[in-house]
Design an enzyme around this catalytic site. Structure first.
Site, short mmCIF file in Angstrom:
data_model
loop_
_atom_site.label_atom_id
_atom_site.label_comp_id
_atom_site.label_asym_id
_atom_site.label_seq_id
_atom_site.Cartn_x
_atom_site.Cartn_y
_atom_site.Cartn_z
N VAL A 257 -13.35 -10.48 -27.09
CA VAL A 257 -13.24 -11.56 -26.11
C VAL A 257 -14.06 -11.27 -24.85
O VAL A 257 -14.85 -12.10 -24.40
CB VAL A 257 -11.76 -11.76 -25.69
CG1 VAL A 257 -11.64 -12.89 -24.68
CG2 VAL A 257 -10.90 -12.03 -26.91
N ASP A 258 -13.88 -10.08 -24.29
CA ASP A 258 -14.47 -9.81 -22.99
C ASP A 258 -16.01 -9.83 -23.03
O ASP A 258 -16.65 -10.50 -22.21
CB ASP A 258 -14.00 -8.45 -22.44
CG ASP A 258 -12.48 -8.38 -22.39
OD1 ASP A 258 -11.85 -9.44 -22.38
OD2 ASP A 258 -11.95 -7.26 -22.36
N CYS B 76 5.29 -6.07 1.75
CA CYS B 76 5.62 -4.65 1.78
C CYS B 76 4.86 -3.93 2.89
O CYS B 76 5.14 -4.16 4.07
CB CYS B 76 5.39 -4.02 0.40
SG CYS B 76 6.21 -2.44 0.20
N TYR B 77 3.88 -3.11 2.55
CA TYR B 77 3.12 -2.45 3.62
C TYR B 77 2.53 -3.47 4.59
O TYR B 77 2.53 -3.26 5.81
CB TYR B 77 1.99 -1.60 3.00
CG TYR B 77 1.20 -0.81 4.03
CD1 TYR B 77 1.64 0.43 4.45
CD2 TYR B 77 0.02 -1.32 4.58
CE1 TYR B 77 0.93 1.16 5.40
CE2 TYR B 77 -0.70 -0.61 5.52
CZ TYR B 77 -0.24 0.63 5.94
OH TYR B 77 -0.94 1.34 6.86
N GLY C 133 0.85 -1.18 0.00
CA GLY C 133 0.00 0.00 0.00
C GLY C 133 0.88 1.23 0.00
O GLY C 133 2.06 1.16 0.38
N LYS D 41 -6.78 -10.76 -18.65
CA LYS D 41 -7.18 -11.19 -20.00
C LYS D 41 -7.04 -12.70 -20.21
O LYS D 41 -7.95 -13.35 -20.73
CB LYS D 41 -6.34 -10.44 -21.03
CG LYS D 41 -6.87 -10.53 -22.44
CD LYS D 41 -8.04 -9.60 -22.58
CE LYS D 41 -8.50 -9.40 -23.99
NZ LYS D 41 -9.46 -8.29 -24.04
N HIS E 197 8.20 -7.63 -3.49
CA HIS E 197 6.92 -8.06 -4.07
C HIS E 197 7.06 -9.38 -4.82
O HIS E 197 7.42 -9.39 -5.99
CB HIS E 197 6.40 -6.98 -5.01
CG HIS E 197 5.97 -5.74 -4.30
ND1 HIS E 197 4.69 -5.59 -3.81
CD2 HIS E 197 6.65 -4.63 -3.93
CE1 HIS E 197 4.59 -4.42 -3.19
NE2 HIS E 197 5.77 -3.82 -3.25
N GLU F 146 4.76 -11.11 -5.98
CA GLU F 146 3.70 -11.24 -6.99
C GLU F 146 4.08 -10.62 -8.33
O GLU F 146 3.41 -10.83 -9.34
CB GLU F 146 2.40 -10.61 -6.47
CG GLU F 146 2.39 -9.07 -6.39
CD GLU F 146 3.03 -8.51 -5.12
OE1 GLU F 146 3.85 -9.22 -4.50
OE2 GLU F 146 2.73 -7.36 -4.75
#
Ligand code: XMP
Length: 512
Positions: free
Chosen positions: A228-229, A81-82, A54, A368, A171, A173
Site C-alpha cells: 500500500v505505502d 498535558c505538558y 511532552g 495507514k 489526553h 487524542e
C-alpha cells in the site's frame, strides 16, 4: 487556502495522533517543533493552537517552552498535558510535581466534566479519560476556572473563557478517552470557528506541489514493493513528476501468487517509468541452507540492497530517493533502545552507498488508513489500496526452515486458496491479516488408501489495531473447514492443516 491549526510539539508521544484527530475533523493542521519561532507560527495565520504533551517537567533545566506572546495573540489555545502545564506556568499559575500518593495518575481515570466549558458542552458529565502525568496544576492563572476533575487531580481541565485558552491534563487524542475526539472537535468548531474545509484531496494537492518544489527538474527513484505505502507514494510522486519517477520492483521470488505479475501489469499502464528486476535465482541460491529466521532476514535485506543498487545504476541516475515511510514507521524507528524481536526489512532507507541529494517521503505524517484514503483519492485500485500487510522478506518467513522452490510452491498455493475462500464467504476484511505458513513438520496421513507423509500447513489470521498486539481471528469453522479441504485436495505436498490460535504477545503475527 485551508484554515490552519498548528500543533506545537513538545516531544510527546501523541503529537501526530493529535494532528490526525484534527484531520479527522476535516481541519488542516501542521505539526511544528516547540522551537519554532512565534513569527513563523503566526505567519501561517492559525485559527487555533494546540500544545502537545511532552516528557519533561516544566521546571526542568532546558525544558521545552514557547514564546509567551503566542498566548497573547488572541488565537484560541488548547494545551494538552505538558502543554497545559506550560500554559499555566507562562500565565503565572503554578505546577507541582505530584507525590506518589496524590495527583500522579496513569491510564484510565474516572473524570467529571463541567458542561459550561465549550469543550465539554453536550457531552456526558462523567467518563473515562486517559492520564499520563507526574506533574499537576496546583494553582490556576488569573482568569481561569476549573472545567474537569478527577479524584486525585482537581484541576484536570481548566479554561479562561475570555482569552479562549483551554488546558486539559488528560489526553483527548487517545482513543481510551471517552468522547475525546468530540472534545477536540468542539475546540476546533465551536471555539476556533473551524469550518471543516479540509479533505484528502487537499493533502494530495499540497503534497504534489511540495514534491515539485523539492525535486525541481530532477528525477526520483522509488523502491516499489507493491504494498500500500509504496504504491500510494508512487501514485503521488507520479502525479507530481510523471516519467521522472523511476520505480524499481525487485522480484525476489518470495511474493504471493500472481503478485509480481499484477504489479507489473498495473505499472505498465501508469505514466511513470517501471522496471521489474527478476532476482529470484539469486535469492533462492543465497537462501540455500539458511534456516535461522534472523539469518534469512539479514540475507534478504542485504541482497535486496545489492539488487536495488545495481538496478539504480543501470536505470538511473536519480538525484532523489523516495520512500513510502508512514508515521508508524517513524515512531518505530524512533523507539531506539528496545530489543530486536525481528529485524523488519523495509525497502526504505537502504541503499546507503548510492548517493542521493535528498530523500522524498510524502507520506511521513500519515497513518495507514489515511494512506489508504489518499490512495483512493489518487485513483489507486482498491485491490492495492486495501491490500493487507506483507513482510519485506516475503514468503521466506512463512516457510519455516530452509526455503526451497518446492516449499514456496506449497505455501503460495495454500495461501491463495485461503484468501479465495475467505473472499468467497464475504470475509475478505474479517481479519486484518491472514495467510498460510508452511511449517517444517511432515506428518503421517492417509490419502486414497495409502499412507502419506507430507507437510503441515498452518493458517493464521489476526485482528489488530496496530500490529503491535494482535488477537487470533475467530474465523467460522465452516470456512476453515473449506480452506482445509481445498488445500489438502488441491496442493500437492500438503496433507494436514492447523489453525493458529495464539495471540501477540506471546506469539508474533508471522511465524518467523
Ligand atoms: P510480527 O510478526 O512482528 O509482525 O508480529 C507485525 C507486522 O509486521 C509485518 N512484518 C514485516 N513487515 N518487513 C515488513 O515490512 C518485515 O520484515 C516484516 N516482518 C513482519 C507482519 O506481516 C505484520 O503485519
Amino acid at each position: 487556502m485551508n484554515q490552519t491549526v498548528i500543533v506545537l510539539d513538545f516531544g510527546g508521544q501523541y503529537s501526530q495522533l493529535i494532528a490526525r484527530k484534527i484531520r479527522e475533523c476535516q481541519v488542516y493542521c501542521e505539526v511544528l517543533p516547540w522551537t519554532a519561532k512565534a513569527e513563523e507560527i503566526l505567519s501561517k495565520n492559525p485559527i487555533g493552537l494546540v500544545l502537545s504533551g511532552g516528557p519533561a517537567s516544566v521546571y526542568a533545566d532546558g525544558a521545552p517552552t514557547m514564546d509567551r506572546s503566542l498566548l497573547d495573540a488572541g488565537i484560541p489555545v488548547l494545551g494538552i498535558c505538558y502543554g497545559c502545564q506550560l500554559t499555566v506556568k507562562l500565565l503565572g499559575g503554578e505546577v507541582k510535581a505530584a507525590q506518589a500518593d496524590t495527583a500522579r495518575e496513569y491510564g484510565r481515570t474516572e473524570t467529571s466534566y463541567d458542561a459550561d466549558c465549550p469543550l465539554f458542552a453536550g457531552l456526558p458529565e462523567k467518563g473515562i479519560s486517559w492520564m499520563s502525568h507526574g506533574d499537576y496544576v496546583s494553582r490556576l492563572p488569573e482568569g481561569f476556572q476549573v472545567s474537569a476533575a478527577t479524584a486525585h487531580c482537581p484541576n484536570a481541565g481548566i479554561f479562561d473563557p475570555a482569552r479562549r485558552i483551554f488546558g486539559v491534563q488528560f489526553h483527548p487524542e487517545v482513543r481510551h478517552t471517552d468522547n475525546g475526539k468530540e472534545m477536540i472537535r468542539r475546540f476546533l468548531m465551536d471555539v476556533c470557528g473551524a469550518e471543516g474545509d479540509w479533505v484528502m484531496k487537499d493533502f494530495a494537492a499540497r503534497a504534489v506541489k511540495e514534491i515539485r518544489e523539492k525535486v525541481g527538474d530532477g528525477s526520483v527513484l522509488l523502491a516499489l514493493s507493491g504494498g500500500v505505502d509504496s504504491s500510494v507514494a508512487a501514485a503521488l510522486i507520479g502525479k507530481a513528476i510523471g516519467e521522472r519517477l523511476l520505480c524499481i520492483y525487485v522480484d525476489h521470488g518470495l511474493m504471493r501468487k500472481n503478485e509480481s505479475e499484477e504489479v507489473e501489469a498495473y505499472y505498465a499502464a501508469q505514466p511513470v517509468r517501471f522496471h521489474r528486476i527478476d532476482a529470484k535465482d539469486r535469492f533462492l541460491k543465497g537462501l540455500k541452507g539458511v534456516v535461522e529466521p534472523e539469518a534469512k532476514r539479514r540475507f534478504i535485506g542485504a541482497e535486496f540492497i545489492k539488487v536495488f543498487s545495481e538496478a539504480a545504476e543501470t536505470y538511473g541516475p536519480a538525484e532523489f530517493l523516495a520512500q513510502g515511510t508512514i508515521y508508524p514507521d517513524v515512531i518505530e524507528s524512533g523507539a531506539a533502545g528496545g530489543h530486536t524481536i525481528k529485524s523488519h526489512h523495509n525497502v526504505g532507507g537502504l541503499p546507503e552507498h548510492i548517493s542521493f541529494q535528498s530523500i522524498v517521503e510524502p507520506l511521513r505524517i500519515l497513518f495507514k488508513d489515511e494512506v489508504r484514503a489518499l490512495g483512493r483519492e489518487l485513483g489507486v485500485p482498491e485491490n492495492i489500496v486495501s491490500r493487507q500487510p506483507f513482510p519485506g522478506p516475503g514468503l521466506a518467513v512463512r516457510v519455516i526452515g530452509e526455503v526451497t522452490e518446492e516449499k514456496l510452491a506449497i505455501v503460495r498455493e495454500a495461501d491463495a486458496i485461503f484468501r479465495e475462500v475467505m473472499a468467497q464467504h464475504g470475509l475478505a476484511n474479517f481479519a486484518d491479516q491472514y495467510f498460510a505458513v508452511l511449517t517444517n513438520m511432515r506428518t503421517v496421513g492417509v490419502m486414497g488408501d495409502e499412507r502419506s507423509y507430507q507437510y503441515t500447513v498452518a493458517l493464521r489470521a489476526v485482528t489488530t489495531e496496530d500490529f503491535m498486539t494482535a488477537d487470533f481471528a475467530r474465523i467460522p469453522y465452516e470456512v476453515l473447514e473449506e480452506a482445509s479441504r481445498r488445500i489438502v485436495n488441491e496442493v500437492p505436498g500438503a496433507s494436514r492443516i492447523v489453525y493458529d490460535i495464539t495471540s501477540k504477545p506471546p506469539a508474533t503475527v508471522e511465524f518467523e
